[in-house]
Design a protein around this motif. Structure first.
Motif, PDB file in Angstrom:
ATOM      1  N   LYS A   1       0.822  -1.207   0.000  1.00 49.07           N
ATOM      2  CA  LYS A   1       0.000   0.000   0.000  1.00 49.07           C
ATOM      3  C   LYS A   1       0.863   1.266   0.000  1.00 49.07           C
ATOM      4  CE  LYS A   1      -3.444   0.094   2.947  1.00 49.07           C
ATOM      5  NZ  LYS A   1      -4.118   0.285   4.245  1.00 49.07           N
ATOM      6  N   THR A   2       0.653   2.113  -0.993  1.00 47.32           N
ATOM      7  CA  THR A   2       1.316   3.409  -1.071  1.00 47.32           C
ATOM      8  C   THR A   2       0.299   4.451  -1.504  1.00 47.32           C
ATOM      9  OG1 THR A   2       1.924   3.165  -3.405  1.00 47.32           O
ATOM     10  CG2 THR A   2       3.510   2.332  -1.765  1.00 47.32           C
ATOM     11  N   GLU A   3       0.621   5.724  -1.280  1.00 49.21           N
ATOM     12  CA  GLU A   3      -0.277   6.781  -1.726  1.00 49.21           C
ATOM     13  C   GLU A   3      -0.407   6.778  -3.241  1.00 49.21           C
ATOM     14  OE1 GLU A   3       0.071  10.682  -0.209  1.00 49.21           O
ATOM     15  OE2 GLU A   3       0.209  10.055   1.887  1.00 49.21           O
ATOM     16  N   ALA A   4       0.700   6.475  -3.923  1.00 45.08           N
ATOM     17  CA  ALA A   4       0.660   6.444  -5.386  1.00 45.08           C
ATOM     18  C   ALA A   4      -0.264   5.340  -5.882  1.00 45.08           C
ATOM     19  CB  ALA A   4       2.067   6.255  -5.945  1.00 45.08           C
ATOM     20  N   LEU A   5      -0.208   4.180  -5.241  1.00 44.76           N
ATOM     21  CA  LEU A   5      -1.072   3.071  -5.636  1.00 44.76           C
ATOM     22  C   LEU A   5      -2.537   3.422  -5.388  1.00 44.76           C
ATOM     23  CD1 LEU A   5      -0.548  -0.693  -5.126  1.00 44.76           C
ATOM     24  CD2 LEU A   5      -2.636   0.337  -4.255  1.00 44.76           C
ATOM     25  N   LEU A   6      -2.835   4.015  -4.228  1.00 47.77           N
ATOM     26  CA  LEU A   6      -4.219   4.389  -3.931  1.00 47.77           C
ATOM     27  C   LEU A   6      -4.711   5.452  -4.901  1.00 47.77           C
ATOM     28  CD1 LEU A   6      -4.055   4.490  -0.025  1.00 47.77           C
ATOM     29  CD2 LEU A   6      -5.114   2.720  -1.439  1.00 47.77           C
ATOM     30  N   GLY A   7      -3.815   6.354  -5.302  1.00 53.41           N
ATOM     31  CA  GLY A   7      -4.193   7.357  -6.286  1.00 53.41           C
ATOM     32  C   GLY A   7      -4.511   6.739  -7.632  1.00 53.41           C
ATOM     33  N   ALA A   8      -3.705   5.758  -8.033  1.00 53.42           N
ATOM     34  CA  ALA A   8      -3.969   5.067  -9.297  1.00 53.42           C
ATOM     35  C   ALA A   8      -5.300   4.337  -9.237  1.00 53.42           C
ATOM     36  CB  ALA A   8      -2.837   4.089  -9.598  1.00 53.42           C
ATOM     37  N   TYR A   9      -5.579   3.716  -8.091  1.00 60.77           N
ATOM     38  CA  TYR A   9      -6.860   3.027  -7.917  1.00 60.77           C
ATOM     39  C   TYR A   9      -8.020   4.016  -8.023  1.00 60.77           C
ATOM     40  CZ  TYR A   9     -10.832   1.025  -5.480  1.00 60.77           C
ATOM     41  OH  TYR A   9     -12.100   0.617  -5.153  1.00 60.77           O
ATOM     42  N   ALA A  10      -7.876   5.183  -7.380  1.00 57.20           N
ATOM     43  CA  ALA A  10      -8.934   6.191  -7.413  1.00 57.20           C
ATOM     44  C   ALA A  10      -9.218   6.644  -8.846  1.00 57.20           C
ATOM     45  CB  ALA A  10      -8.534   7.391  -6.555  1.00 57.20           C
ATOM     46  N   ARG A  11      -8.173   6.746  -9.645  1.00 54.22           N
ATOM     47  CA  ARG A  11      -8.381   7.168 -11.031  1.00 54.22           C
ATOM     48  C   ARG A  11      -9.143   6.110 -11.820  1.00 54.22           C
ATOM     49  NH1 ARG A  11      -3.507   9.729  -9.703  1.00 54.22           N
ATOM     50  NH2 ARG A  11      -2.215   7.932 -10.258  1.00 54.22           N
ATOM     51  N   PHE A  12      -8.947   4.832 -11.477  1.00 51.94           N
ATOM     52  CA  PHE A  12      -9.756   3.783 -12.110  1.00 51.94           C
ATOM     53  C   PHE A  12     -11.224   3.918 -11.690  1.00 51.94           C
ATOM     54  CE2 PHE A  12      -5.774   1.304 -12.856  1.00 51.94           C
ATOM     55  CZ  PHE A  12      -5.961   1.090 -14.211  1.00 51.94           C
ATOM     56  N   VAL A  13     -11.453   4.222 -10.399  1.00 50.50           N
ATOM     57  CA  VAL A  13     -12.821   4.436  -9.921  1.00 50.50           C
ATOM     58  C   VAL A  13     -13.474   5.564 -10.720  1.00 50.50           C
ATOM     59  CG1 VAL A  13     -14.220   5.192  -7.952  1.00 50.50           C
ATOM     60  CG2 VAL A  13     -12.381   3.534  -7.597  1.00 50.50           C
ATOM     61  N   ASN A  14     -12.700   6.599 -11.002  1.00 49.57           N
ATOM     62  CA  ASN A  14     -13.221   7.737 -11.770  1.00 49.57           C
ATOM     63  C   ASN A  14     -13.709   7.339 -13.158  1.00 49.57           C
ATOM     64  OD1 ASN A  14     -13.368  10.108 -10.343  1.00 49.57           O
ATOM     65  ND2 ASN A  14     -11.226  10.645 -10.649  1.00 49.57           N
TER      66      ASN A  14
END
Length: 356
Positions: free
Chosen positions: A98-111
Motif C-alpha cells: 500500500k502506497t499513496e501512489a497506488l491508492l491514487g492510481a486506484y482512485a483514477r480507475f474508480v473515476n
C-alpha cells in the motif's frame, strides 16, 4: 463455486441476477492490481468497500469480489437505502504494497466508471486510505471527519450487529436482553472490538478469538474480564458472532456449534446456502449477515446525503425491527431467515422498472 469458471459462469452461479460490469485494473507504475465488480445499479449507484488483501491468486480475488458485490446489492436493498451493490479488491499485502501512489492510481480507475461505483472502506483499508483516494475521486465515502466524511464506520457497523443480536435473542429466548448471555466474538478487529464494548456494557459475558495475537492483547488490556480462546466457534457460548473473514460456517462447523444464535459482522458467513438448513436442523437461529452488518452502509449512505449523525444512528437502530420482522416471516413461512431476507430485498429490486 467452481474456481476455474469464468466471470459470466461465476456470476450466474451466485444468482440469476447477473453482474452488470466487472473491471480489471492494472497500473504498472505503482504495481496496482485491482478488480471492481458492479452487481446492480437498479436502486442507485453501486456502493461497496475496497478490500486490500493478499489473495493466493487472481481467481480467488475474482471469486471474492463477485460474492461481495452481489451481497452488497442485497444488503442495500434489505437496508432500505437507495444504493446498488458493488465491491472492489486490491490484490496484495497492504502492509507491504500500500502506497499513496497506488491508492491514487486506484482512485483514477474508480473515476473511469463515472459514478456508477462509489467506494468505501473494507478489510485492509481505513479512513486514512479513503482520504487519499478522495483526493483523486469524488466517488468515495467513509472518509475522516477532517476530510469532510463521517469517519470510520466500525462503530455503527457494530451497533447494527448489536441490535440484530438483540432481535435474535428475543426470537430465541423471548427477551432482547443480552445480560448474562455468553457471546463468542470471532475477530477482534475494528468492528469486533466495538462489538465487545457494546456487549460488555449490556452485561454480556464475552470471549474472543483472533488469529492476530496483537488484536487479542489489545482487547485483553482494555477489558481484562474478556476471555481469550483459540476458537469460539465450538466453545460453550449462547451466541456465536463471526466478525472476521467469511465462510466460517460450514456443515462441519455447524454440527459442532453449541450456540443457539449466530449473529455477526462478517460478510458471506455461510460457506454454502445449505448450511443455514443445517443450522435450522439443530435449532440454531442465524441472523443473515447482510442484514446484521448494514450499519456501516447506512452510515456512508447518510454521509452521501449529508444526514445528521443522530438521524443516521436512529436509522441503524431500526435494524432491530428489520431483523425481528425477517425472523418472524421466516418462521411463519417455514423458511430460513436468509431466504426471508432475500425475498424482502428482491421485492425492492423487482419493483424497479427495467430499462428497455
Amino acid at each position: 463455486m467452481h474456481t476455474d469458471a469464468g466471470v459470466f459462469a461465476r456470476s450466474h452461479e451466485l444468482s440469476p441476477r447477473s453482474h452488470e460490469q466487472v473491471v480489471f485494473c492494472e497500473d504498472d507504475r505503482t504495481g496496482l492490481k485491482a478488480i471492481i465488480a458492479i452487481h446492480s445499479t437498479a436502486l442507485g449507484p453501486a456502493l461497496g468497500g475496497t478490500r486490500f488483501y493478499p489473495y493466493a491468486d487472481e481467481s480467488a480475488a475474482l471469486q471474492d469480489v463477485l460474492r461481495l458485490s452481489w451481497g452488497m446489492t442485497y444488503k442495500a436493498a434489505a437496508a432500505g437505502v437507495n444504493l446498488g451493490g458493488g465491491k472492489a479488491v486490491i490484490i496484495g499485502d497492504p502492509a507491504l504494497a500500500k502506497t499513496e501512489a497506488l491508492l491514487g492510481a486506484y482512485a483514477r480507475f474508480v473515476n473511469t466508471l463515472g459514478g456508477r461505483y462509489i467506494t468505501a472502506g473494507d478489510v485492509g483499508t481505513n479512513t486514512g486510505d479513503l482520504d487519499v483516494i478522495g483526493r483523486h475521486t469524488a466517488h468515495v465515502t467513509g472518509r475522516s471527519m477532517a476530510a469532510g466524511g463521517s469517519g470510520d464506520s466500525a462503530r455503527l457497523t457494530a451497533l447494527g450487529v448489536f441490535h440484530s443480536m438483540r432481535a435474535g435473542a428475543e426470537a430465541v429466548w423471548g427477551t432482547p436482553a443480552l445480560a448474562n448471555r455468553t457471546v463468542g466474538v470471532e475477530g477482534a478487529g475494528k468492528v469486533g472490538g466495538e462489538l465487545v464494548e457494546l456487549l460488555l456494557a449490556d452485561g454480556a459475558e464475552v470471549c474472543v478469538s483472533d488469529v492476530n495475537e496483537a488484536a487479542l492483547q489489545r482487547i485483553s488490556q482494555r477489558h481484562p474480564a474478556v476471555r481469550l480462546l483459540g476458537s469460539v466457534a465450538a466453545a460453550p457460548v449462547d451466541i456465536y458472532a463471526p466478525c472476521a473473514l467469511g465462510g466460517t460456517l460450514t456443515e462441519d462447523s455447524a454440527a459442532a456449534l453449541e450456540a443457539k444464535l449466530v449473529c455477526g459482522a462478517a460478510n458471506n458467513q455461510l460457506a454454502h446456502p445449505v448450511v443455514e438448513h443445517a443450522l435450522g436442523e439443530r435449532g440454531i437461529t442465524w441472523v443473515p449477515d447482510f442484514v446484521a452488518n448494514a450499519g456501516g452502509l447506512i452510515q456512508v449512505e447518510g454521509e452521501l446525503r449529508s444526514a445528521p449523525a443522530s438521524v443516521v444512528e436512529a436509522d441503524v437502530a431500526r435494524i432491530y425491527d428489520r431483523c425481528r420482522d425477517i425472523i418472524t416471516v421466516a418462521r411463519g413461512a417455514g423458511i430460513g431467515a436468509g431466504a426471508a431476507a432475500n425475498r424482502f430485498a428482491e421485492r425492492r429490486l423487482d419493483a424497479i422498472p427495467r430499462s428497455n
